[in-house]
Design a protein around this motif. Structure first.
Motif, PDB file in Angstrom:
ATOM      1  N   HIS A 198      89.482 -41.814  10.809  1.00  0.00           N
ATOM      2  CA  HIS A 198      89.880 -42.829  10.179  1.00  0.00           C
ATOM      3  C   HIS A 198      88.695 -44.108  10.410  1.00  0.00           C
ATOM      4  CE1 HIS A 198      93.953 -41.231  10.327  1.00  0.00           C
ATOM      5  NE2 HIS A 198      93.802 -41.247  11.564  1.00  0.00           N
ATOM      6  N   TYR A 199      88.810 -45.029   9.229  1.00  0.00           N
ATOM      7  CA  TYR A 199      87.797 -46.038   9.319  1.00  0.00           C
ATOM      8  C   TYR A 199      88.424 -47.264   9.870  1.00  0.00           C
ATOM      9  CZ  TYR A 199      83.285 -48.170   8.254  1.00  0.00           C
ATOM     10  OH  TYR A 199      82.377 -48.806   8.253  1.00  0.00           O
ATOM     11  N   ALA A 200      87.627 -48.073  10.294  1.00  0.00           N
ATOM     12  CA  ALA A 200      87.926 -49.476  10.941  1.00  0.00           C
ATOM     13  C   ALA A 200      86.736 -50.420  10.551  1.00  0.00           C
ATOM     14  CB  ALA A 200      88.265 -49.662  12.429  1.00  0.00           C
ATOM     15  N   GLN A 219      87.813 -58.435   1.205  1.00  0.00           N
ATOM     16  CA  GLN A 219      87.746 -57.895  -0.029  1.00  0.00           C
ATOM     17  C   GLN A 219      88.117 -56.383   0.104  1.00  0.00           C
ATOM     18  OE1 GLN A 219      87.337 -58.658  -2.997  1.00  0.00           O
ATOM     19  NE2 GLN A 219      86.832 -56.946  -3.776  1.00  0.00           N
ATOM     20  N   LEU A 220      87.140 -55.682   1.340  1.00  0.00           N
ATOM     21  CA  LEU A 220      87.155 -54.515   1.581  1.00  0.00           C
ATOM     22  C   LEU A 220      88.544 -54.051   1.964  1.00  0.00           C
ATOM     23  CD1 LEU A 220      83.867 -53.811   3.439  1.00  0.00           C
ATOM     24  CD2 LEU A 220      84.629 -52.554   1.425  1.00  0.00           C
ATOM     25  N   LYS A 221      89.563 -55.060   2.684  1.00  0.00           N
ATOM     26  CA  LYS A 221      90.650 -54.691   3.183  1.00  0.00           C
ATOM     27  C   LYS A 221      91.874 -54.646   2.048  1.00  0.00           C
ATOM     28  CE  LYS A 221      94.301 -54.240   6.163  1.00  0.00           C
ATOM     29  NZ  LYS A 221      94.529 -52.913   6.872  1.00  0.00           N
ATOM     30  N   ARG A 222      91.418 -55.418   1.057  1.00  0.00           N
ATOM     31  CA  ARG A 222      92.137 -55.494  -0.192  1.00  0.00           C
ATOM     32  C   ARG A 222      92.175 -54.040  -1.044  1.00  0.00           C
ATOM     33  NH1 ARG A 222      90.989 -60.786  -0.349  1.00  0.00           N
ATOM     34  NH2 ARG A 222      89.309 -60.547  -1.989  1.00  0.00           N
ATOM     35  N   VAL A 227      93.039 -48.939   5.805  1.00  0.00           N
ATOM     36  CA  VAL A 227      91.868 -48.882   6.796  1.00  0.00           C
ATOM     37  C   VAL A 227      92.104 -49.922   8.235  1.00  0.00           C
ATOM     38  CG1 VAL A 227      90.048 -48.301   5.280  1.00  0.00           C
ATOM     39  CG2 VAL A 227      90.516 -50.940   5.928  1.00  0.00           C
ATOM     40  N   TRP A 228      91.802 -49.721   9.178  1.00  0.00           N
ATOM     41  CA  TRP A 228      91.850 -50.197  10.306  1.00  0.00           C
ATOM     42  C   TRP A 228      90.801 -51.718  10.506  1.00  0.00           C
ATOM     43  CZ3 TRP A 228      93.734 -45.565  10.094  1.00  0.00           C
ATOM     44  CH2 TRP A 228      95.009 -45.265  10.792  1.00  0.00           C
ATOM     45  N   ILE A 229      91.240 -52.742  11.393  1.00  0.00           N
ATOM     46  CA  ILE A 229      90.315 -53.751  11.308  1.00  0.00           C
ATOM     47  C   ILE A 229      89.907 -53.812  13.008  1.00  0.00           C
ATOM     48  CG2 ILE A 229      89.752 -56.105  11.238  1.00  0.00           C
ATOM     49  CD1 ILE A 229      91.416 -56.236   8.646  1.00  0.00           C
ATOM     50  N   GLN A 230      88.768 -53.872  13.460  1.00  0.00           N
ATOM     51  CA  GLN A 230      88.624 -54.258  14.864  1.00  0.00           C
ATOM     52  C   GLN A 230      87.469 -55.222  14.862  1.00  0.00           C
ATOM     53  OE1 GLN A 230      86.879 -50.932  17.105  1.00  0.00           O
ATOM     54  NE2 GLN A 230      85.474 -50.362  15.329  1.00  0.00           N
ATOM     55  N   THR A 231      87.768 -56.163  15.895  1.00  0.00           N
ATOM     56  CA  THR A 231      86.744 -57.318  16.399  1.00  0.00           C
ATOM     57  C   THR A 231      87.020 -57.839  17.521  1.00  0.00           C
ATOM     58  OG1 THR A 231      85.554 -59.454  15.319  1.00  0.00           O
ATOM     59  CG2 THR A 231      88.090 -59.098  15.266  1.00  0.00           C
ATOM     60  N   LEU A 262      92.652 -61.148   8.083  1.00  0.00           N
ATOM     61  CA  LEU A 262      91.930 -59.802   9.067  1.00  0.00           C
ATOM     62  C   LEU A 262      93.049 -59.574  10.354  1.00  0.00           C
ATOM     63  CD1 LEU A 262      88.178 -60.747   9.326  1.00  0.00           C
ATOM     64  CD2 LEU A 262      89.368 -59.480   7.288  1.00  0.00           C
ATOM     65  N   THR A 263      93.955 -60.308  10.078  1.00  0.00           N
ATOM     66  CA  THR A 263      95.141 -59.814  11.115  1.00  0.00           C
ATOM     67  C   THR A 263      96.065 -58.953  10.492  1.00  0.00           C
ATOM     68  OG1 THR A 263      96.188 -62.108  10.086  1.00  0.00           O
ATOM     69  CG2 THR A 263      95.269 -62.031  12.526  1.00  0.00           C
ATOM     70  N   GLY A 264      96.959 -58.455  11.313  1.00  0.00           N
ATOM     71  CA  GLY A 264      98.009 -57.512  10.822  1.00  0.00           C
ATOM     72  C   GLY A 264      98.064 -56.238  11.372  1.00  0.00           C
ATOM     73  N   PRO A 265      99.370 -55.440  11.007  1.00  0.00           N
ATOM     74  CA  PRO A 265      99.672 -54.183  12.265  1.00  0.00           C
ATOM     75  C   PRO A 265      98.263 -52.959  12.420  1.00  0.00           C
ATOM     76  CG  PRO A 265     101.026 -54.542  10.126  1.00  0.00           C
ATOM     77  CD  PRO A 265      99.907 -55.552  10.130  1.00  0.00           C
ATOM     78  N   LYS A 266      97.406 -53.317  11.492  1.00  0.00           N
ATOM     79  CA  LYS A 266      96.211 -52.370  11.915  1.00  0.00           C
ATOM     80  C   LYS A 266      95.010 -53.081  12.357  1.00  0.00           C
ATOM     81  CE  LYS A 266      96.852 -48.065   9.356  1.00  0.00           C
ATOM     82  NZ  LYS A 266      96.522 -47.210   8.387  1.00  0.00           N
TER      83      LYS A 266
END
Ligand code: GUN
Ligand code: ZN
Length: 438
Positions: A198-200, A219-222, A227-231, A262-266
């Motif tokens: 999977h991609y983050a 934009q990419l999350k839209r 996809v996941w987000i990590q920071t 960029l917040t959210g369940p993933k």
């Protein structure tokens, strides 16, 4: 292949809303039989009930009595290009990045080197009993490709992404927003949901991101909502002051990420050591998760993570090694340091809670608990075979334990990768440690 394994088993049978009740959801089977079929968990029985499912006679049988089997560990925060710089002396976060991290990550420009390191890195994970991880790549497209390819070859369920950063980093690591966007898009198209991968989206942290870069991430999350987000978030006081200077229009650090959706369940935020009340609330309301990285937080002198506060706000927590600020790939060692970090705050981390965060709870925090993290039928067969004692001290101490909880606590206090005898991935033994004599 189909396998039937006799051993002791430990897991959690359901996700927890309140981890203070973790022990009530734990399952320990002293003498059990695990059936694995085509990479998936088929069933787990008490040994004496084995003939409820006579088909096991046709499976390849392993007698591992005396060993403990639990779900593979989930590492919710680790940096692939930092394997070569663990234990870099003397600095706290911002200077540590400048002096050690950016030079180390620059080497991943060389894709052949990155390919070699990707194998070493994932083999280290397996040797330490980590079967799934949320991984920061370097800024380089080729190095991130190498990481995904190596994980694909090992059939590991990983989530990873190319770091995105476009300011306050050395020129060699600094991107144009349009390139960062394009390369990330290509990687998503190529690897996201391919096999077990999977991609983050991976913006390094707010200071190395211009508003334009954060907009590109948004934009990419839209475009790719699953996809996941990590920071990183709120790790170090100087870092927080810098974010306040760079983004004066936002009222705190998390508000910057939240503004760009960029917040959210993933979304998984590493560290979260110095949060304001409204940041805790925002994490809770958005269903975002936190990666708790105790060895890193102690090593860089960043601070003490407040688990009690996370529970009050019902924010999901996973354990993170945070290699290379963290000092070990071992989730057992990480749990030991987590316990000490909580002791300093007069919170006694229970054994059940610790192992929950390391397994099913980690899977929950990565939204992967429908696939991994326990021995429920249909889940993927990612698990580890543990030796309770591999040193004279461990043997002595384990012999004095009265129940499984004491044994597990001693395991996390004295244990490390030497206690991981085998690591199974997708129903196959992917790592086997040779016999050690205690
Ligand atoms: N914040 C931004 N980058 C990093 C990193 O590589 N490691 C840690 N621990 N914190 C960071
Ligand atoms: Zn990190």
């Amino acid at each position: 292949m189909r396998y039937a394994i006799r051993a002791s088993f430990f897991d959690f049978t359901s996700r927890l809303d309140d981890v203070t009740f973790a022990s009530q959801h734990a399952r320990y089977i002293e003498d059990g039989l695990l059936l694995i079929n085509q990479g998936k968990i088929d069933a787990l029985f008490e040994w004496e009930n084995r003939d409820q499912s006579p088909k096991w006679h046709d499976y390849t049988f392993y007698d591992l009595r005396g060993k403990l089997i639990m779900p593979g560990f989930v590492d919710t925060h680790i940096h692939f290009p930092q394997i070569g710089m663990v234990g870099s002396w003397g600095e706290q976060l911002l200077e540590w990045l400048e002096e050690y991290t950016f030079p180390a990550e620059s080497e991943y420009q060389d894709t052949a080197f990155a390919e070699q390191m990707a194998s070493t890195f994932l083999d280290q994970c397996l040797e330490n009993g980590t079967t799934s991880a949320l991984i920061f790549g370097s800024v380089h497209h080729g190095a991130t490709e190498a990481l995904f390819a190596a994980a694909d070859q090992r059939e590991m369920r990983i989530i990873a992404g190319k770091v995105m950063m476009d300011r306050f980093v050395p020129e060699a690591l600094c991107e144009e927003v349009s390139d960062s966007y394009q390369q990330t898009k290509q990687l998503i198209e190529r690897w996201h949901n391919k096999g077990r991968l999977h991609y983050a989206l991976t913006p390094r942290f707010a200071p190395t991101s211009t508003p334009a870069l954060l907009s590109a991430v948004s934009q990419l999350k839209r475009e790719y909502p699953d996809v996941w987000i990590q920071t990183h978030l709120s790790e170090n006081p100087q870092e927080i002051a810098w974010v306040n200077e760079l983004f004066p229009e936002h009222h705190n650090y998390l508000a910057v990420y939240h503004h760009y959706a960029l917040t959210g369940p993933k979304s998984v935020f590493a560290h979260c050591l110095h949060l304001e009340e409204s940041e805790w609330q925002c994490l809770a309301e958005t269903g975002s998760s936190i990666s708790f990285c105790p060895t890193s937080n102690l090593f860089l002198g960043s601070g003490l993570f407040n688990l009690r506060k996370a529970h009050q706000h019902k924010v999901n927590i996973g354990m993170g090694t945070d290699i290379g600020a963290g000092t070990s790939f071992s989730i057992l060692r990480t749990l030991s340091e987590a316990y000490k970090v909580q002791q300093l705050q007069h919170y006694s981390l229970t054994v059940a809670e610790a192992y929950y965060h390391a397994t099913l709870g980690g899977a929950v925090s990565l939204s992967l608990d429908d696939k991994i993290g326990s021995f429920m039928p249909g889940k993927e067969a990612d698990f580890i075979v543990i030796d309770f004692a591999v040193t004279p001290l461990q043997t002595l101490r384990q012999s004095r334990c009265r129940d499984i909880w004491e044994r597990l606590f001693v395991l996390m206090t004295l244990g490390d990768e030497r206690n991981i005898r085998q690591t199974w991935v997708n129903g196959r033994c992917a790592f086997q440690r040779h016999e050690m004599h205690a």
